[in-house]
Design a protein around this motif. Sequence first.
Motif, mmCIF file in Angstrom:
data_model
loop_
_atom_site.group_PDB
_atom_site.id
_atom_site.type_symbol
_atom_site.label_atom_id
_atom_site.label_comp_id
_atom_site.label_asym_id
_atom_site.label_seq_id
_atom_site.Cartn_x
_atom_site.Cartn_y
_atom_site.Cartn_z
ATOM 1 N N LEU A 107 -12.170 6.037 -4.483
ATOM 2 C CA LEU A 107 -10.935 6.148 -3.723
ATOM 3 C C LEU A 107 -11.223 6.647 -2.325
ATOM 4 N N TYR A 139 0.831 -1.199 0.000
ATOM 5 C CA TYR A 139 0.000 0.000 0.000
ATOM 6 C C TYR A 139 0.868 1.252 0.000
ATOM 7 N N ARG A 148 -14.575 9.518 1.250
ATOM 8 C CA ARG A 148 -14.561 8.664 0.064
ATOM 9 C C ARG A 148 -15.068 9.446 -1.134
ATOM 10 N N THR A 194 -4.739 8.347 -14.452
ATOM 11 C CA THR A 194 -4.642 8.741 -13.055
ATOM 12 C C THR A 194 -5.418 10.029 -12.828
ATOM 13 N N VAL A 221 -14.390 5.244 -10.724
ATOM 14 C CA VAL A 221 -13.346 4.940 -9.737
ATOM 15 C C VAL A 221 -13.854 5.334 -8.363
ATOM 16 N N TRP A 257 -5.985 3.691 -12.717
ATOM 17 C CA TRP A 257 -6.567 2.478 -13.284
ATOM 18 C C TRP A 257 -5.678 1.989 -14.422
ATOM 19 N N THR A 312 -5.620 8.187 -7.559
ATOM 20 C CA THR A 312 -6.017 6.820 -7.898
ATOM 21 C C THR A 312 -5.698 6.574 -9.360
ATOM 22 N N ASP A 345 -3.869 2.610 -4.136
ATOM 23 C CA ASP A 345 -4.804 2.833 -5.242
ATOM 24 C C ASP A 345 -4.098 2.731 -6.592
ATOM 25 N N GLN A 346 -3.150 1.781 -6.667
ATOM 26 C CA GLN A 346 -2.394 1.463 -7.889
ATOM 27 C C GLN A 346 -1.554 2.636 -8.402
#
Length: 517
Positions: free
Chosen positions: A468, A171, A422, A435, A466, A459, A457, A176-177
């Motif tokens: 996050l 992490y 969130r 991003t 999305v 993808w 975040t 969040d990649q």
Amino acid sequence: MALRRLTTLIAAVALAVTTLTATSPAQAAVGTTGFRAVEITGDGGVALKANVIAPSASGRHPAVILPSSWGLNDLEYLAQARILAGRGYVVVSYTPRGWWLSGGEIDTAGPKDMADLTKVVDWTIANTAADPGRIGAAGISYGAGISLLGAAFDSRIRAVGVLSGWTDLVYSLYADQTRHRQSAGLLELAAQIVGRPSAELTDAMKDFNANVDVGDVMAWAKVRSAATYLDRINTNNPAVLIANGWGDTFFPPNQVVDFYGRLTTPKRLELRPGDHAIAELTGVLGLPNEVWTSLYGFLDEHLATGTSRPNPIYLKPLNASAESYPTWSAQASSITRYGLGRIRALDGTGLLGGAVSSGWTKTLPADRDTIANGGTVLISNGAAAITGQQPSVWLPFVDRGRAGVWAAERRSSAQRLRGIPRVHLELSGVAAAGTVVAYLYDLDHLGNAKLITHAPTTWLEKKSSVDLKLPATAYDLPAGHSLTLVVDTVDPLYYDENESGESITIGGGSYVDIPIR
């Protein structure tokens, strides 16, 4: 080269100040043996440089083992070791393998470091007046991570102090990649200056920076994550204190919140303003420090006196007095959903609030930055902890051609944000990889926007939406101010996956959930 010189200077000053502090007569602990340099044989015969300070009274005493931070050595904790020894603890500080004068190569809290910690426990029991049934381990950053991981592999560790540590290295690197560029780069630089990186570490960082063999890097990081061994830690049942900063750019706080929630041992969680290791810094310099004082009480509770404290959740909001709660969830009484509305042509801003709406879009260029950003690693949030002023921007200067901006109506009463906000964004017209970065601000009447929390975040396959989680926060939004969301696509803190010339379209159905006290 400037950054290299700065890092070297910081390390030298920190070591010089802690050495002077530890040897100052005004700070001398009463009833201790004084400083003694030792060498401990670690796993595979590796020499670990260490020092010992202990009570001079006869009999067995509780003990605390302090592995040094990334880039520093066993001199780091001299001031605190003297204080702890004066409180009745045998204190053994050591430099992990691969750093400074210790042998071997940097293992990054891997299996060799775990075996080394066990050897240090063995040595402490055999060579000092330590009580084998009352052993603790604590540290800042790297020392925190080694201590917490060590509690999974050595059941003799009965109390752990995790100060600005990590629980999930995957992490920390890929939240969040999204790869964390500045923090990972600074850690890599420190290893090159004052350490001997192993081939494994060198390869992992090379692949991380190049964004290749991601699965291998994640597997390497997973081995070095306490979350991987949570069941072992719960079985061993050590007491665990976790203390982190709201703005930690190395180890963002959501990972420790999640870990704390799944931990079944005696535990305590503390979150304060600041970036990585900032809240503990004055204590390292030998000055009164709230984090270290809390650690004293925690160690006393679980290794010495047994005196307990109520409410194991301690929170110091970014702009309010400290609070305590029995559980993490107790701090928020409700969740308020703010729908993102249509962007107004007049000022390029949309309404944040009300029902989730449809029928609108906002298109952003995928490779253009704005003045909205998370600041500079260590510096921005570190300064905020000292000054009490969050990083800020003047909102009219945020380029509406490069960012989406949504501002809530100004409330007549203050609003207490507590927990993990969130963000849900509906997307269209996006590339297969991309991003976005979301920033939550406190906007005053003059256009000054103070950063409350933010996160990117990414993808890696085409997505229609999305979700996050922004880093946990505690912030009081003053009456008359506006809660404001900015979304753009670039932030210097992170690597992004945006291609030049591409665009990202945010649309109706998007919203933000805010936990409210």
